[in-house]
Scaffold this motif. Structure first.
Motif, PDB file in Angstrom:
ATOM      1  N   LEU A 169       0.834  -1.195   0.000  1.00 26.16           N
ATOM      2  CA  LEU A 169       0.000   0.000   0.000  1.00 26.16           C
ATOM      3  C   LEU A 169       0.874   1.253   0.000  1.00 26.16           C
ATOM      4  CD1 LEU A 169      -2.718  -0.980   2.647  1.00 26.16           C
ATOM      5  CD2 LEU A 169      -2.698  -1.420   0.193  1.00 26.16           C
ATOM      6  N   PRO A 170       0.367   2.366  -0.497  1.00 28.23           N
ATOM      7  CA  PRO A 170       1.141   3.606  -0.465  1.00 28.23           C
ATOM      8  C   PRO A 170       1.372   4.065   0.975  1.00 28.23           C
ATOM      9  CG  PRO A 170      -1.116   4.061  -1.107  1.00 28.23           C
ATOM     10  CD  PRO A 170      -0.980   2.567  -1.086  1.00 28.23           C
ATOM     11  N   LYS A 171       2.291   4.988   1.155  1.00 27.14           N
ATOM     12  CA  LYS A 171       2.602   5.518   2.480  1.00 27.14           C
ATOM     13  C   LYS A 171       1.331   6.075   3.119  1.00 27.14           C
ATOM     14  CE  LYS A 171       5.599   8.805   4.880  1.00 27.14           C
ATOM     15  NZ  LYS A 171       6.634   9.863   4.716  1.00 27.14           N
ATOM     16  N   GLY A 172       1.086   5.655   4.346  1.00 27.45           N
ATOM     17  CA  GLY A 172      -0.113   6.102   5.045  1.00 27.45           C
ATOM     18  C   GLY A 172      -1.360   5.343   4.669  1.00 27.45           C
ATOM     19  N   GLY A 173      -1.258   4.422   3.722  1.00 24.97           N
ATOM     20  CA  GLY A 173      -2.440   3.721   3.227  1.00 24.97           C
ATOM     21  C   GLY A 173      -3.093   2.838   4.269  1.00 24.97           C
ATOM     22  N   PHE A 174      -2.288   2.081   5.047  1.00 22.85           N
ATOM     23  CA  PHE A 174      -2.898   1.205   6.037  1.00 22.85           C
ATOM     24  C   PHE A 174      -3.456   1.993   7.216  1.00 22.85           C
ATOM     25  CE2 PHE A 174      -3.056  -1.780   9.593  1.00 22.85           C
ATOM     26  CZ  PHE A 174      -3.784  -2.817   9.010  1.00 22.85           C
ATOM     27  N   SER A 175      -2.799   3.085   7.571  1.00 23.96           N
ATOM     28  CA  SER A 175      -3.328   3.927   8.653  1.00 23.96           C
ATOM     29  C   SER A 175      -4.703   4.458   8.283  1.00 23.96           C
ATOM     30  CB  SER A 175      -2.367   5.082   8.935  1.00 23.96           C
ATOM     31  OG  SER A 175      -1.132   4.587   9.442  1.00 23.96           O
ATOM     32  N   ALA A 176      -4.837   4.929   7.032  1.00 29.79           N
ATOM     33  CA  ALA A 176      -6.143   5.411   6.571  1.00 29.79           C
ATOM     34  C   ALA A 176      -7.170   4.283   6.571  1.00 29.79           C
ATOM     35  CB  ALA A 176      -6.012   6.011   5.173  1.00 29.79           C
ATOM     36  N   LEU A 177      -6.715   3.075   6.254  1.00 26.40           N
ATOM     37  CA  LEU A 177      -7.625   1.933   6.237  1.00 26.40           C
ATOM     38  C   LEU A 177      -8.123   1.617   7.648  1.00 26.40           C
ATOM     39  CD1 LEU A 177      -8.674   0.108   3.967  1.00 26.40           C
ATOM     40  CD2 LEU A 177      -6.916  -1.553   4.612  1.00 26.40           C
ATOM     41  N   GLY A 178      -7.230   1.713   8.640  1.00 27.04           N
ATOM     42  CA  GLY A 178      -7.647   1.498  10.015  1.00 27.04           C
ATOM     43  C   GLY A 178      -8.674   2.533  10.465  1.00 27.04           C
ATOM     44  N   GLU A 179      -8.447   3.786  10.079  1.00 19.81           N
ATOM     45  CA  GLU A 179      -9.408   4.846  10.414  1.00 19.81           C
ATOM     46  C   GLU A 179     -10.759   4.567   9.767  1.00 19.81           C
ATOM     47  OE1 GLU A 179      -8.922   7.253  12.471  1.00 19.81           O
ATOM     48  OE2 GLU A 179      -6.746   7.508  12.646  1.00 19.81           O
ATOM     49  N   ARG A 180     -10.743   4.125   8.528  1.00 22.43           N
ATOM     50  CA  ARG A 180     -11.995   3.849   7.831  1.00 22.43           C
ATOM     51  C   ARG A 180     -12.722   2.658   8.468  1.00 22.43           C
ATOM     52  NH1 ARG A 180     -13.459   5.353   3.006  1.00 22.43           N
ATOM     53  NH2 ARG A 180     -12.772   7.349   3.884  1.00 22.43           N
ATOM     54  N   ALA A 181     -11.979   1.647   8.876  1.00 19.62           N
ATOM     55  CA  ALA A 181     -12.616   0.504   9.525  1.00 19.62           C
ATOM     56  C   ALA A 181     -13.305   0.930  10.817  1.00 19.62           C
ATOM     57  CB  ALA A 181     -11.578  -0.576   9.806  1.00 19.62           C
ATOM     58  N   LEU A 182     -12.692   1.866  11.550  1.00 18.87           N
ATOM     59  CA  LEU A 182     -13.320   2.400  12.757  1.00 18.87           C
ATOM     60  C   LEU A 182     -14.605   3.150  12.406  1.00 18.87           C
ATOM     61  CD1 LEU A 182     -13.300   3.009  15.790  1.00 18.87           C
ATOM     62  CD2 LEU A 182     -11.775   4.948  15.315  1.00 18.87           C
ATOM     63  N   GLU A 183     -14.561   3.953  11.346  1.00 19.45           N
ATOM     64  CA  GLU A 183     -15.770   4.663  10.905  1.00 19.45           C
ATOM     65  C   GLU A 183     -16.863   3.686  10.496  1.00 19.45           C
ATOM     66  OE1 GLU A 183     -13.709   8.695   9.002  1.00 19.45           O
ATOM     67  OE2 GLU A 183     -14.411   7.098   7.689  1.00 19.45           O
ATOM     68  N   ARG A 184     -16.486   2.659   9.776  1.00 16.54           N
ATOM     69  CA  ARG A 184     -17.476   1.715   9.257  1.00 16.54           C
ATOM     70  C   ARG A 184     -18.219   0.980  10.364  1.00 16.54           C
ATOM     71  NH1 ARG A 184     -19.341   2.376   4.109  1.00 16.54           N
ATOM     72  NH2 ARG A 184     -17.639   2.633   2.620  1.00 16.54           N
ATOM     73  N   LEU A 185     -17.613   0.823  11.550  1.00 17.50           N
ATOM     74  CA  LEU A 185     -18.309   0.151  12.638  1.00 17.50           C
ATOM     75  C   LEU A 185     -19.595   0.897  13.023  1.00 17.50           C
ATOM     76  CD1 LEU A 185     -15.460  -1.031  15.053  1.00 17.50           C
ATOM     77  CD2 LEU A 185     -16.894  -2.440  13.560  1.00 17.50           C
ATOM     78  N   GLU A 186     -19.666   2.192  12.707  1.00 17.42           N
ATOM     79  CA  GLU A 186     -20.894   2.943  12.964  1.00 17.42           C
ATOM     80  C   GLU A 186     -22.053   2.421  12.111  1.00 17.42           C
ATOM     81  OE1 GLU A 186     -20.736   7.152  12.783  1.00 17.42           O
ATOM     82  OE2 GLU A 186     -18.779   7.290  13.752  1.00 17.42           O
ATOM     83  N   ASN A 187     -21.739   1.732  11.019  1.00 19.31           N
ATOM     84  CA  ASN A 187     -22.783   1.241  10.119  1.00 19.31           C
ATOM     85  C   ASN A 187     -23.449  -0.035  10.628  1.00 19.31           C
ATOM     86  OD1 ASN A 187     -20.831   2.089   7.153  1.00 19.31           O
ATOM     87  ND2 ASN A 187     -22.129   3.358   8.420  1.00 19.31           N
ATOM     88  N   LEU A 188     -22.912  -0.643  11.701  1.00 18.00           N
ATOM     89  CA  LEU A 188     -23.528  -1.846  12.234  1.00 18.00           C
ATOM     90  C   LEU A 188     -24.917  -1.523  12.781  1.00 18.00           C
ATOM     91  CD1 LEU A 188     -20.552  -3.525  14.110  1.00 18.00           C
ATOM     92  CD2 LEU A 188     -21.756  -4.432  12.124  1.00 18.00           C
ATOM     93  N   PRO A 189     -25.863  -2.424  12.634  1.00 23.48           N
ATOM     94  CA  PRO A 189     -27.208  -2.172  13.178  1.00 23.48           C
ATOM     95  C   PRO A 189     -27.143  -1.938  14.675  1.00 23.48           C
ATOM     96  CG  PRO A 189     -27.176  -4.103  11.745  1.00 23.48           C
ATOM     97  CD  PRO A 189     -25.751  -3.727  11.968  1.00 23.48           C
ATOM     98  N   SER A 190     -28.014  -1.063  15.162  1.00 23.23           N
ATOM     99  CA  SER A 190     -28.057  -0.806  16.601  1.00 23.23           C
ATOM    100  C   SER A 190     -28.565  -2.046  17.320  1.00 23.23           C
ATOM    101  CB  SER A 190     -28.948   0.394  16.902  1.00 23.23           C
ATOM    102  OG  SER A 190     -30.262   0.160  16.422  1.00 23.23           O
ATOM    103  N   ARG A 191     -28.229  -2.139  18.579  1.00 21.13           N
ATOM    104  CA  ARG A 191     -28.616  -3.343  19.335  1.00 21.13           C
ATOM    105  C   ARG A 191     -30.106  -3.327  19.647  1.00 21.13           C
ATOM    106  NH1 ARG A 191     -24.106  -5.874  21.588  1.00 21.13           N
ATOM    107  NH2 ARG A 191     -22.181  -4.792  21.114  1.00 21.13           N
TER     108      ARG A 191
END
Length: 602
Positions: free
Chosen positions: A580-602
């Protein structure tokens, strides 16, 4: 019922000021008179809504200004003959200003607005509006050879030609507004009757044919709401957003010819296939980097239909199927229309292209504005201010349309998680993934399945198994057709726990295990590159190098992520130079954290 007395008082108190403003804006007295009359007719038509506003004049003024600009065709001061030299000089000085500067000046000197409400009406930030006003005052003072404090007097003097103006009686204005209201009601009833009696013929008629029937934007016959080319952004507004460039308008059309695809990720010609009209205007600009701009507007039959079209348009971008397109950031834009969103995407085909996209709707109108820059750019941060300025200007113009709705107050960007994709809600999507060095093919993700601990690494303590996890999912991403090692790819796994407490404990266990990994395994080196914690979330990223032999080392990246009671792990294993390009995996980790908001509420 609307109160006629209240409207009559408002009309008599504001009409002279509004006529002077529109006259100063255009230098075209016939156009100004017609525009002011039309604006008050529209105000009575919508008086039930307009009368409840803190400042009804702020609703009428944009309508009058926009209508006046559409109506006048000649250069700004050439409509009238026998103007005195002072008046000609004032109009010439106004003509030297950009439209933004001229409006900022008139709002301050004639409308008497403070800078904050002026900025809202212009669709600008307070700083941008202040700059436009300061530049306008400096230019006017230099051109007229007067002190800045004398500018208001020179503008007010234009009103000397308006003293003998005879305004339509308020009863005539109200009669026109009431007639329009009845006409719109009859049109709606007739359309419904035709739909019922015709057995659905209106629904099944080809949408391109419907648009073609009403696409003559130069027609003076106004039989209903329509889009006009002057409702769109022009070169001066693009130039203000991207200064020091040479701007050219390449085309303006109704998008009924060719493929109908005018933007990246667009799936169909129209976001509202049953809409009443579409206009698309494109621009190019020179300089470094070279680029382009585009605005599209669609007119729907109802605000509800426009809302559906807006959601469809957002879905096109967030579920983009173009090869090697990455979503860089997603922002909500408050204070612009009923709702607005700003997206930054990068197409990694050579040359790489950055696409900044703003989407908004107002009433029955939907608009998208795009700025495109070509050329390789290593950084992932992008400047969204020019685009915010453009979408503010675009909505300010469109909301003046008779079917427009909410205009612009104070635009404010708010970074948000991307809305859920069509599949794998709460998990990474293909559009989130950065490119891989030396590979021109696209990522493809597997269907999520129950976790079997495939994301675990030799150093981690997390297994995503056991009663502590209520549900788990895992998916992997590979690049089909690429000549890569079998171990190459990205894997994400998440698990839902009973509450945030056990989830935090799980993250701490992984961090502790990673901290001792080098002591437990002398062939492994671990470097922590990112680590932060709040009450609601955690994100830690490591680079791990494991020596497989004297000549071979396996490198991979891992992120452990928590949002409330949800825990996720992302692992990327490169293949030598294919990484991945420089900073690419860090950005991916940030996006994965954001995406957890998309999980259905309990």
């Amino acid at each position: 019922m609307p109160a006629p007395a209240d409207f009559d008082t408002f009309y008599q108190a504001t009409r002279a000021r509004l006529l002077l403003e529109t006259y100063a804006l255009t230098g075209d007295l016939p156009a100004a008179r017609s525009a002011v009359r039309e604006a008050y007719v529209s105000a009575w038509h919508h008086w039930r809504k307009v009368s409840t506003l803190p400042d009804p004049e702020s609703w009428v003024r944009p309508h009058a200004w926009s209508s006046a600009q559409r109506r006048h065709q000649a250069r700004i001061w050439h409509r009238e003959k026998n103007l005195d030299e002072a008046t000609i000089a004032t109009f010439e000085a106004l003509g030297d200003l950009t439209p933004r500067q001229r409006k900022a000046l008139l709002l301050a000197e004639l409308a008497g607005l403070e800078i904050a409400p002026s900025a809202r009406e212009l669709g600008l930030t307070v700083d941008a509006a202040s700059t436009a006003l300061a530049d306008a005052r400096a230019s006017m003072a230099q051109r007229l050879e007067v002190a800045p404090e004398q500018i208001a007097h020179r503008l007010t003097m234009l009103g000397d030609r308006l003293h003998d103006t005879r305004y339509p009686r308020s009863t005539i204005i109200r009669r026109g507004g009431s007639r329009r209201r009845r006409t719109h009601t009859l049109i709606a009833v007739a359309a419904t009757a035709a739909l019922l009696l015709g057995g659905g013929v209106l629904v099944h008629q080809n949408s391109a044919d419907v648009r073609a029937l009403g696409k003559d934007s130069t027609s003076t016959e106004e039989t209903g709401p329509r889009l006009h080319p002057n409702d769109l952004l022009d070169k001066t507004e693009i130039a203000a957003a991207v200064p020091k460039r040479t701007i050219a308008t390449t085309s303006t059309d109704d998008n009924t010819g060719g493929t109908g695809r005018y933007a990246l990720c667009q799936r169909d010609p129209f976001a509202d296939p049953a809409g009443l009209g579409t206009l698309v205007r494109t621009f190019t600009f020179s300089g470094r980097p070279t680029g382009a701009a585009m605005q599209a507007a669609e007119l729907s039959k109802t605000p509800e239909a426009s809302k559906t079209a807006y959601d469809r348009l957002v879905g096109w971008y967030l579920g983009c199927t173009e090869t090697r397109v990455q979503l860089i950031s997603t922002h909500r834009l408050d204070g612009v229309g009923e709702e607005a969103m700003v997206l930054a995407l990068r197409a990694w085909e050579r040359p790489a292209t950055t696409h900044l996209v703003a989407l908004s709707r107002t009433g029955s109108l939907l608009t998208s504005t795009t700025l495109t820059e070509r050329g390789e750019r290593g950084e992932l941060d992008v400047n969204l201010k020019p685009l915010v300025s453009l979408i503010g200007s675009a909505v300010t113009k469109l909301c003046a349309n008779e079917v427009g709705g909410t205009c612009v107050t104070t635009p404010k960007l708010r970074k948000v998680a991307p809305p859920p994709g069509d599949k794998a809600k709460g998990m990474l999507q293909e559009i989130d993934l950065p490119p891989v060095t030396g590979i021109d093919l696209a990522w493809a993700g597997t269907k999520p399945t129950k976790a079997t601990n495939v994301a675990a690494t030799p150093c981690t303590a997390i297994t995503f198994k056991g009663k502590q996890f209520g549900s788990t999912r895992t998916r992997s991403f590979v690049i089909p057709g690429a000549d890569l090692a079998t171990y190459f790819g990205i894997t994400e796994t998440y698990g839902r726990m009973a509450s945030a407490g056990p989830a935090r404990k799980q993250v701490e266990q992984v961090r502790a295990k990673m901290a001792s990994c080098e002591d437990d395994d002398l062939t492994t080196e671990v470097a922590r590159t990112t680590s932060r914690s709040t009450k609601g979330s955690d994100l830690t990223i490591w680079r791990i190098d494991t020596e497989l032999s004297d000549k071979r080392t396996l490198t991979y990246w891992m992120a452990i992520i928590r949002r409330d009671a949800d825990v996720a792990q992302v692992v990327f294993v490169p293949d030598g130079p294919h990484t991945l390009p420089k900073g690419g995996f860090s950005a991916l980790g940030e996006r994965a954290l954001e995406r957890l908001e998309n999980l259905p509420s309990r």
